[in-house]
Write an enzyme that holds these catalytic residues in place. Structure first.
Site, PDB file in Angstrom:
ATOM      1  N   GLU A  94      86.606  26.904   7.299  1.00 37.62           N
ATOM      2  CA  GLU A  94      87.860  27.423   6.528  1.00 37.62           C
ATOM      3  C   GLU A  94      88.482  26.255   5.658  1.00 37.62           C
ATOM      4  O   GLU A  94      89.390  26.596   4.680  1.00 37.62           O
ATOM      5  CB  GLU A  94      88.857  28.207   7.351  1.00 37.62           C
ATOM      6  CG  GLU A  94      88.626  29.439   8.126  1.00 37.62           C
ATOM      7  CD  GLU A  94      88.247  30.401   7.089  1.00 37.62           C
ATOM      8  OE1 GLU A  94      88.787  30.539   5.897  1.00 37.62           O
ATOM      9  OE2 GLU A  94      87.447  31.398   7.303  1.00 37.62           O
ATOM     10  N   GLU A 125      74.972  22.876  26.854  1.00 33.03           N
ATOM     11  CA  GLU A 125      76.263  22.235  27.136  1.00 33.03           C
ATOM     12  C   GLU A 125      76.091  21.045  28.183  1.00 33.03           C
ATOM     13  O   GLU A 125      76.827  20.368  28.375  1.00 33.03           O
ATOM     14  CB  GLU A 125      77.370  23.231  27.269  1.00 33.03           C
ATOM     15  CG  GLU A 125      77.246  23.992  28.740  1.00 33.03           C
ATOM     16  CD  GLU A 125      78.497  24.882  28.716  1.00 33.03           C
ATOM     17  OE1 GLU A 125      79.158  24.666  29.726  1.00 33.03           O
ATOM     18  OE2 GLU A 125      78.754  25.826  27.939  1.00 33.03           O
TER      19      GLU A 125
END
Length: 316
Positions: A94, A125
């Site tokens: 953004e 992960e």
């Protein structure tokens, strides 16, 4: 020995973590009617805002130190896995349209890369080395900043990235939703968003995710304010990349500079889509190149550029 028993990171008991503990308010979650279910979620979702408020001092420290490094050409990286990583990617994505920042300035690094945005790659992960490797692939260096995001604070991928950041002298910021004594992380600044146990036990996409998104919103926006990409409460570095944003640019020119829409379209074109340049050109009579030079002299700070010429905007 099973493959789970052979890996200590995989088989570790995380039951002591705040985010893994059952919430006493939701022990009969499946028995509630829909109205009760929704009400319970609404009530619990008040907790993230308080958690972020309680962490405001560490968030403020992070903003100031990140902004200082970015002013010197450094970059900001968000690193995470699963929901935490996706939220980092979302916030980073953004920044260019909102602040016309270089896409390299703020980057989201997600365990598993782009495919993990759409399809869960949770097992990745568990690889501590992968956190370091993914940063290295992006040229992460001592002048950069890392926000390592791990709701439960135990993600090896994030721990590896934070350890690497500290080892090379980069700024290492940890963001987790458990107390530091439950899951210490290697970092220079420790942001703890204590949202409590989830209504759906262990589902940190809920309150923990909400608090994380709030904190990232604050960090990126406040950093951009410090970098001069905001005047008042207007995004004066907004990228005029679609009709909605062109309209926003024109309204900013009208509200801050008293420039009517048709004139704004001409100015915006002459300024290469830059609201800042258009405002300077209209107020000072400078050509685009001269306005750009003036702005660069003041490190992109529009208010300072105006003050240096004795100029004022309609809303100052």
């Amino acid at each position: 020995m099973t493959r789970f028993q052979s890996d200590a990171a995989v088989s570790a008991d995380r039951g002591h973590l705040m985010t893994e503990q059952p919430n006493p308010r939701s022990t009969a979650l499946d028995l509630l009617d829909t109205a009760e279910l929704v009400t319970l979620f609404v009530e619990e979702d008040r907790r993230p805002q308080q958690a972020v408020a309680d962490a405001s001092a560490s968030i403020s420290a992070a903003v100031d130190r990140i902004a200082s490094r970015l002013k010197d050409g450094g970059r900001l990286f968000y690193l995470g896995a699963g929901t935490s990583g996706r939220l980092g990617v979302l916030d980073a994505a953004e920044c260019p349209p909102t602040f016309c920042s270089d896409p390299e300035m703020v980057q989201g690094v997600l365990a598993g890369g782009a495919p993990a945005l759409l399809r869960s790659s949770e097992g990745l992960e568990d690889l501590e080395a992968a956190g370091r490797e993914d940063l290295d692939q992006r040229g992460f260096n001592a002048g950069d900043c890392l926000v390592g995001i791990a709701a439960g604070g135990t993600t090896p991928y994030v721990r590896g990235g934070l350890s690497h950041a500290r080892s090379i002298g980069a700024l290492a910021i940890a963001m987790a939703c458990v107390p530091s004594d439950q899951a210490p992380l290697p970092c220079d600044i420790d942001i703890r968003l204590l949202t409590g146990p989830e209504l759906l036990t262990g589902s940190t996409r809920l309150k923990a995710g909400t608090a994380t998104k709030m904190a990232l919103n604050i960090i990126s926006t406040a950093v951009m304010v410090r970098l001069g990409k905001v005047f008042g409460n207007r995004m004066v570095d907004v990228s005029a990349s679609n009709s909605k944003l062109v309209d926003r640019c024109l309204r900013i020119l009208r509200d801050l500079g008293g420039i009517e829409r048709d004139d704004g379209l001409v100015l915006l074109d002459q300024a290469g889509g830059s609201v800042k340049l258009a405002l300077l050109m209209a107020s000072s009579g400078l050509a685009s190149s001269e306005a750009m030079e003036l702005l660069q002299t003041h490190d992109g700070q529009l208010r300072q550029a105006f003050a240096s010429r004795g100029l004022k905007l309609a809303q100052s």
